[in-house]
Design a protein around this motif. Structure first.
Motif, mmCIF file in Angstrom:
data_model
loop_
_atom_site.group_PDB
_atom_site.id
_atom_site.type_symbol
_atom_site.label_atom_id
_atom_site.label_comp_id
_atom_site.label_asym_id
_atom_site.label_seq_id
_atom_site.Cartn_x
_atom_site.Cartn_y
_atom_site.Cartn_z
ATOM 1 N N PRO A 1 1.056 -0.960 0.236
ATOM 2 C CA PRO A 1 -0.356 -0.171 0.066
ATOM 3 C C PRO A 1 0.836 1.121 -0.466
ATOM 4 C CG PRO A 1 -1.210 -2.116 2.156
ATOM 5 C CD PRO A 1 0.463 -2.588 0.960
ATOM 6 N N HIS A 2 1.707 1.497 0.586
ATOM 7 C CA HIS A 2 2.965 2.352 0.527
ATOM 8 C C HIS A 2 3.469 3.008 -0.664
ATOM 9 C CE1 HIS A 2 3.567 1.634 5.142
ATOM 10 N NE2 HIS A 2 2.520 2.506 5.126
ATOM 11 N N ASP A 3 3.828 1.992 -2.195
ATOM 12 C CA ASP A 3 3.704 1.596 -3.455
ATOM 13 C C ASP A 3 2.795 2.117 -3.482
ATOM 14 O OD1 ASP A 3 6.636 0.748 -2.295
ATOM 15 O OD2 ASP A 3 6.129 -0.819 -2.523
ATOM 16 N N VAL A 4 1.643 1.849 -3.775
ATOM 17 C CA VAL A 4 1.080 2.461 -3.875
ATOM 18 C C VAL A 4 -0.389 4.091 -3.807
ATOM 19 C CG1 VAL A 4 -1.946 2.068 -4.498
ATOM 20 C CG2 VAL A 4 -0.665 0.545 -4.478
ATOM 21 N N ALA A 5 0.690 4.100 -3.171
ATOM 22 C CA ALA A 5 0.627 5.579 -2.513
ATOM 23 C C ALA A 5 1.258 6.336 -2.829
ATOM 24 C CB ALA A 5 0.276 5.725 -0.626
ATOM 25 N N THR A 6 2.843 5.911 -2.895
ATOM 26 C CA THR A 6 3.420 6.405 -3.942
ATOM 27 C C THR A 6 4.555 6.569 -5.150
ATOM 28 O OG1 THR A 6 5.287 5.988 -1.141
ATOM 29 C CG2 THR A 6 5.965 7.155 -4.163
ATOM 30 N N VAL A 7 3.528 5.990 -5.859
ATOM 31 C CA VAL A 7 3.420 5.944 -6.956
ATOM 32 C C VAL A 7 1.751 7.670 -7.388
ATOM 33 C CG1 VAL A 7 2.606 5.535 -9.230
ATOM 34 C CG2 VAL A 7 3.728 3.893 -7.608
ATOM 35 N N LEU A 8 0.315 7.270 -6.937
ATOM 36 C CA LEU A 8 -0.517 7.678 -6.413
ATOM 37 C C LEU A 8 -0.175 9.340 -6.301
ATOM 38 C CD1 LEU A 8 -2.958 6.228 -5.223
ATOM 39 C CD2 LEU A 8 -2.972 6.574 -7.324
ATOM 40 N N ASP A 9 0.366 9.442 -5.330
ATOM 41 C CA ASP A 9 1.091 11.151 -5.263
ATOM 42 C C ASP A 9 2.020 11.275 -6.464
ATOM 43 O OD1 ASP A 9 1.829 12.799 -3.192
ATOM 44 O OD2 ASP A 9 4.024 12.593 -2.881
ATOM 45 N N ALA A 10 2.853 11.241 -7.347
ATOM 46 C CA ALA A 10 3.323 11.220 -8.152
ATOM 47 C C ALA A 10 2.600 12.208 -9.107
ATOM 48 C CB ALA A 10 4.904 10.604 -8.719
ATOM 49 N N GLU A 11 1.142 11.267 -9.169
ATOM 50 C CA GLU A 11 0.074 11.886 -10.329
ATOM 51 C C GLU A 11 -0.833 12.607 -9.920
ATOM 52 O OE1 GLU A 11 -0.316 10.619 -13.452
ATOM 53 O OE2 GLU A 11 2.000 9.254 -12.753
ATOM 54 N N GLY A 12 0.374 13.645 -8.392
ATOM 55 C CA GLY A 12 -0.664 14.377 -7.579
ATOM 56 C C GLY A 12 -2.288 14.044 -7.095
#
Length: 409
Positions: A344-355
């Protein structure tokens, strides 16, 4: 107000994060603040910053009027009978701890039972663990059904004549489940127990009527309902609060102080020791004004619609696991999920890169995580300023996340 008009009141949404327009889907952790709240707090500090209750000068009078005016707004917002039943706290955690330390610790004994559920936030677990340890009372848990909801049959089986206190969340911060608090309160009262409600995830999204619910205590936070951080509310029935002792002692909460004994102010001030959270309370009053201007019924309907739309769109992603009830009508605007074997932390990190801002972790609900057989999850939570376009961007971001980690591994 339509959604476009509502969004104009939230200046923080008009920005880019990592080169992309911000999509804020973390309101269950803390909501964004409308300009009315920001300006109200600014006006207090710029125009009439002063302590309350203690002085007769003009600024002190204005501050006191605004602070106590906010209390009356809270009273009306939750339909309490009197302002004596409305205590300002630092938040839901402090409010629940106040009930535990003041009411439960003084009234429970060995052989008594405390009943809570497996979906509780840590702030509605640990205080009762401590009470049980100190008093000898037994802590019992309501089981969850397969979809994460509570069964009233199990509630009736678990709450007994030995149960003295029941504490349940109105809305789960993980599963989004909306619990039948009114029915649980009735069962608790039939067995002679008091009913405590963690309303942190309910007060911002659902019209709350504490008299209709017939709960004995209700706790919620300002920062999840467009208000400032550091301010919350404990509602308690007057007859119970009058019998309780304060847990903080000092200025503001006293009536008379003698060398070897003191007496307390009347409700609610005996529970508000020291200089209170003045700006926070005034800001919370402004947040209540804003929410009522929009309409709690409209907010609830908007979130149910968004949740249904998100459930439909997200369910189409291969490998996604969504926790909690599948029917949108059974959940608030919270969707907790995991994506294949991606942490989930990786999911959140990639999503953060998308704003896109989502929450990842155990969400202060580790017992529930173990019940879900998950070490952590990702969570998207919606509020009155979110749109279907936000959901579409989330889905696009999740597809990109899945593709990225498929290529990596």
């Amino acid at each position: 107000m339509n959604i476009e008009d509502i969004r104009k009141h939230f200046p923080i949404l008009d920005q880019e994060v990592n080169g992309r327009p911000l999509v804020y889907l973390d309101s269950a952790a803390t909501s964004q603040k409308p300009v009315q709240v920001i300006e109200t707090i600014d006006q207090y500090y710029r125009g009439y910053n002063s302590n309350v209750h203690r002085g007769v000068h003009t600024l002190g009078t204005r501050a006191t009027d605004a602070y106590e005016g906010a209390r009356e707004k809270v009273r009306k917002f939750i339909n309490a009978k009197s302002i004596q039943e409305v205590i300002f706290t630092r938040g839901t955690t402090t409010a629940l701890n106040t009930v535990a330390a003041s009411y439960a610790a003084d009234n429970l004994k060995e052989g008594d039972e405390i009943v809570i559920s497996l979906m509780e936030h840590h702030s509605n677990i640990i205080p009762w663990q401590q009470v049980a340890r100190k008093t000898g009372a037994t802590l019992k848990y309501l089981e969850l059904q397969e979809d994460g909801t509570l069964s009233l049959d199990n509630v009736r089986e678990t709450i007994t004549s030995n149960t003295k206190l029941v504490s349940v969340t109105y809305v789960s911060n993980v599963l989004g489940v909306i619990n039948p608090i009114k029915e649980i309160a009735r069962i608790a009262h039939e067995n002679g127990a008091v009913m405590v409600v963690d309303g942190a995830q309910a007060a911002p999204h659902i019209k709350v009527d504490v008299q209709d619910l017939d709960c004995d205590f209700f706790a919620f936070s300002g920062h999840k309902m467009c208000g400032p951080t550091g301010i919350g509310v404990l509602y308690g029935k007057k007859d119970l609060l009058e019998k309780m002792e304060p847990i903080e002692f000092g200025g503001e909460m006293i009536d008379f102080v003698h060398l070897y004994e003191s007496t307390w102010k009347e409700l609610p001030w005996k529970f508000e020791g020291g200089t209170p959270i003045i700006a926070g309370a005034i800001g919370l009053g402004a947040a209540i004004d804003f929410l009522q201007q929009v309409g709690l019924e409209k907010i609830e309907a908007h979130e149910h619609k968004l949740a249904a739309y998100a459930m439909e769109k997200m369910s189409g992603i291969e490998g996604i696991k969504i926790y909690g009830p599948k029917e949108a009508g059974k959940r608030a605007g919270v969707i907790t999920f995991n994506l294949d074997d991606v942490h989930p932390h990786d999911v959140a990190t990639v999503l953060d890169a998308e704003g896109i801002a989502v929450r990842a972790g155990h969400h202060c609900a580790q017992p529930l995580m173990r019940w879900l057989e998950a070490t952590a999850t990702a969570r998207a939570s919606f509020y009155l300023y979110n749109t279907e376009e936000d959901v579409d961007k989330l889905v696009e971001g999740l597809v990109k996340t899945k593709e990225y980690f498929s290529n990596v591994f």
